[in-house]
Scaffold this active site. Sequence first.
Site, PDB file in Angstrom:
ATOM      1  N   ASN A 151      37.142 -26.518  25.988  1.00  0.00           N
ATOM      2  CA  ASN A 151      37.814 -25.673  25.121  1.00  0.00           C
ATOM      3  C   ASN A 151      36.328 -24.845  24.414  1.00  0.00           C
ATOM      4  O   ASN A 151      36.897 -23.662  23.913  1.00  0.00           O
ATOM      5  CB  ASN A 151      38.590 -26.544  23.735  1.00  0.00           C
TER       6      ASN A 151
ATOM      7  N   LYS B 106      26.756 -33.521  31.215  1.00  0.00           N
ATOM      8  CA  LYS B 106      27.708 -33.453  31.754  1.00  0.00           C
ATOM      9  C   LYS B 106      29.099 -32.167  31.775  1.00  0.00           C
ATOM     10  O   LYS B 106      29.999 -32.421  30.551  1.00  0.00           O
ATOM     11  CB  LYS B 106      28.417 -34.487  32.663  1.00  0.00           C
TER      12      LYS B 106
ATOM     13  N   GLY C 227      36.022 -34.771  23.602  1.00  0.00           N
ATOM     14  CA  GLY C 227      37.004 -34.496  24.762  1.00  0.00           C
ATOM     15  C   GLY C 227      38.215 -35.728  23.119  1.00  0.00           C
ATOM     16  O   GLY C 227      38.677 -35.919  22.615  1.00  0.00           O
ATOM     17  N   SER C 228      39.461 -36.235  24.597  1.00  0.00           N
ATOM     18  CA  SER C 228      40.604 -36.852  23.633  1.00  0.00           C
ATOM     19  C   SER C 228      40.343 -38.439  23.764  1.00  0.00           C
ATOM     20  O   SER C 228      38.936 -38.411  23.675  1.00  0.00           O
ATOM     21  CB  SER C 228      41.477 -36.838  25.013  1.00  0.00           C
TER      22      SER C 228
ATOM     23  N   GLY D  71      37.272 -40.997  25.154  1.00  0.00           N
ATOM     24  CA  GLY D  71      36.102 -41.583  23.927  1.00  0.00           C
ATOM     25  C   GLY D  71      36.199 -42.882  23.504  1.00  0.00           C
ATOM     26  O   GLY D  71      35.051 -43.816  23.076  1.00  0.00           O
TER      27      GLY D  71
ATOM     28  N   GLU E 102      33.695 -37.014  19.312  1.00  0.00           N
ATOM     29  CA  GLU E 102      34.616 -36.027  18.323  1.00  0.00           C
ATOM     30  C   GLU E 102      36.298 -36.227  19.559  1.00  0.00           C
ATOM     31  O   GLU E 102      35.858 -35.935  20.543  1.00  0.00           O
ATOM     32  CB  GLU E 102      34.265 -34.985  18.367  1.00  0.00           C
TER      33      GLU E 102
ATOM     34  N   CYS F 205      39.965 -28.329  18.290  1.00  0.00           N
ATOM     35  CA  CYS F 205      39.936 -30.346  17.654  1.00  0.00           C
ATOM     36  C   CYS F 205      40.539 -29.969  16.787  1.00  0.00           C
ATOM     37  O   CYS F 205      41.035 -30.921  15.811  1.00  0.00           O
ATOM     38  CB  CYS F 205      39.691 -31.480  18.033  1.00  0.00           C
TER      39      CYS F 205
ATOM     40  N   GLN G 224      47.913 -28.723  31.174  1.00  0.00           N
ATOM     41  CA  GLN G 224      47.529 -28.801  29.665  1.00  0.00           C
ATOM     42  C   GLN G 224      48.709 -27.577  28.984  1.00  0.00           C
ATOM     43  O   GLN G 224      49.422 -27.743  28.673  1.00  0.00           O
ATOM     44  CB  GLN G 224      46.284 -27.993  29.336  1.00  0.00           C
TER      45      GLN G 224
ATOM     46  N   GLU H 101      48.104 -35.178  19.175  1.00  0.00           N
ATOM     47  CA  GLU H 101      47.528 -33.982  18.886  1.00  0.00           C
ATOM     48  C   GLU H 101      47.944 -33.046  20.522  1.00  0.00           C
ATOM     49  O   GLU H 101      48.262 -33.686  21.761  1.00  0.00           O
ATOM     50  CB  GLU H 101      45.512 -34.062  19.114  1.00  0.00           C
TER      51      GLU H 101
ATOM     52  N   GLU I 297      27.805 -33.755  13.863  1.00  0.00           N
ATOM     53  CA  GLU I 297      27.514 -33.166  14.548  1.00  0.00           C
ATOM     54  C   GLU I 297      26.435 -32.110  14.018  1.00  0.00           C
ATOM     55  O   GLU I 297      26.993 -31.088  12.141  1.00  0.00           O
ATOM     56  CB  GLU I 297      28.406 -32.921  15.254  1.00  0.00           C
TER      57      GLU I 297
END
Length: 476
Positions: free
Chosen positions: A147, A170, A223-224, A228, A245, A279, A326, A378, A457
């Site tokens: 995203n 990656k 990511g998801s 995670g 995250e 997010c 999505q 989410e 971060e």
Amino acid sequence: MKPMLIGGEWVTTSHGVENINPSDISDVVDIYAQAGRAETQQAIAAAQAAAPQWALSGPQERHDILHRAGDEILARKQELGELLAREEGKVLPEAIAEVQRAGQIFLFFAAEALRQRGEIVASVRPGVGVEITREPVGVVGIIAPWNFPIAIPAWKIAPALCYGNAVVFKPAELVPGSAWALADILHRAGVPAGVFNLVIGAGSVVGQTMLDDERIDAITFTGSQATGTRVASASLPFMRKIQLEMGGKNPLVVLDDADLDLAVQCAVDGAFFSTGQRCTASSRLVVTQGIHDRFVSAVAERLASLRVGHALDAATHIGPVADAAQLAQDLDYIAIARSQGAHLRQGGELVRRETEGYFLSPALLTETLPAMRINCEEVFGPVASVIRVRDYEEALFVANDTEFGLSAGICTTSLKYANDFKRKSQAGMVMVNLPTAGVDYHVPFGGRKASSHGSREQGSHAAEFFTIVKTAYTAA
Ligand code: UN1
């Protein structure tokens, strides 16, 4: 076919990853060499071999490389913005702003490279000195989402290099174009061979190979929640450092005393811009009863006036959803919400345009209850739900009543409520009279509860993750 970057060499394979434009699925942006297990392991080996030398590099070398990269990104923001809009689907002005942010992040960390310092502390023992310094972690694995195809890689890669780590990057398979451009820029900016490696491929292959490899000392992931959790459990046996995250269900509280126009703007921007694929999106609109009906009407009216379409069309306000999976998920959540009693007040329909793309009109669900799935999970799309509450106290409770805790906002003209919300919100980032999404690049970013794990971060707080503290004692 665009090659991957391993050990300072551009390497190609027989398999390619197609980069499809979600605004026009007949448009293939480019094809990228697809890494498998073997290439990923080579990239890890190259990073491991290059890490000790890079750890010893001085601040001037790191500064110069990061600065050159930042300058080039900024100079090419129009062109890179077009590539980003084409491969991800956010509208061009948002895409250019994202590229600009990536450039600024590189310049921020270029300067941070010059500011690395330690502490000298008196020992409790006479005649002993104590020095506290930070050292690189070693090889950092970076797993990025689709995203923010350039800004999220930038805010992981720039600090990793700034603090002396070697990188295996990656990117998300959906958006290899911006990642490749970034790798090319870093390569030409003079990153030594092996210090930065790019491997494009499936999470189940490239990502899994990274997770399973003991030579990766730290992984930073966005990511998801499901992925995670896999990163966390795969890293535990190695005691590997991790930074995760994992999204949010961010509340935007709107109180009776809010400036209505401002609240509508915050809600529409926070929930629907970038197609709601953030997010930090304001996916739960928690609204007190006195302003509820006026707010809902004004948001619905504003949404009806927004044009959904091709990301590169200047008339478009909201671009397409990123891909078919999505889009299916967004539609599913709208259906689930309706089946649980929510009212689809506006949008939520497939839109046809000249080109075939994943166009969905922004969906506003009203009369929703906190326990409905739409308010707990989410969605990651242009879908927001309204929860009606009695007063500030109930709004605060509902805002915090979630397993997530990334960002939270409040629209109010009352200093008392604004301050109380800043203190009592259980989110990592709190916004007053601002959308929950859209953060600065030079200050800490991160959440609490199930949204995040590990240290922050961005900004100088990034040092916490990308370095290890050493405490050295010397007897005089
Ligand atoms: C922003 O809202 O400016 O994946 C940034 C995401 C976040 C970044 C959001 N990690 O949406």
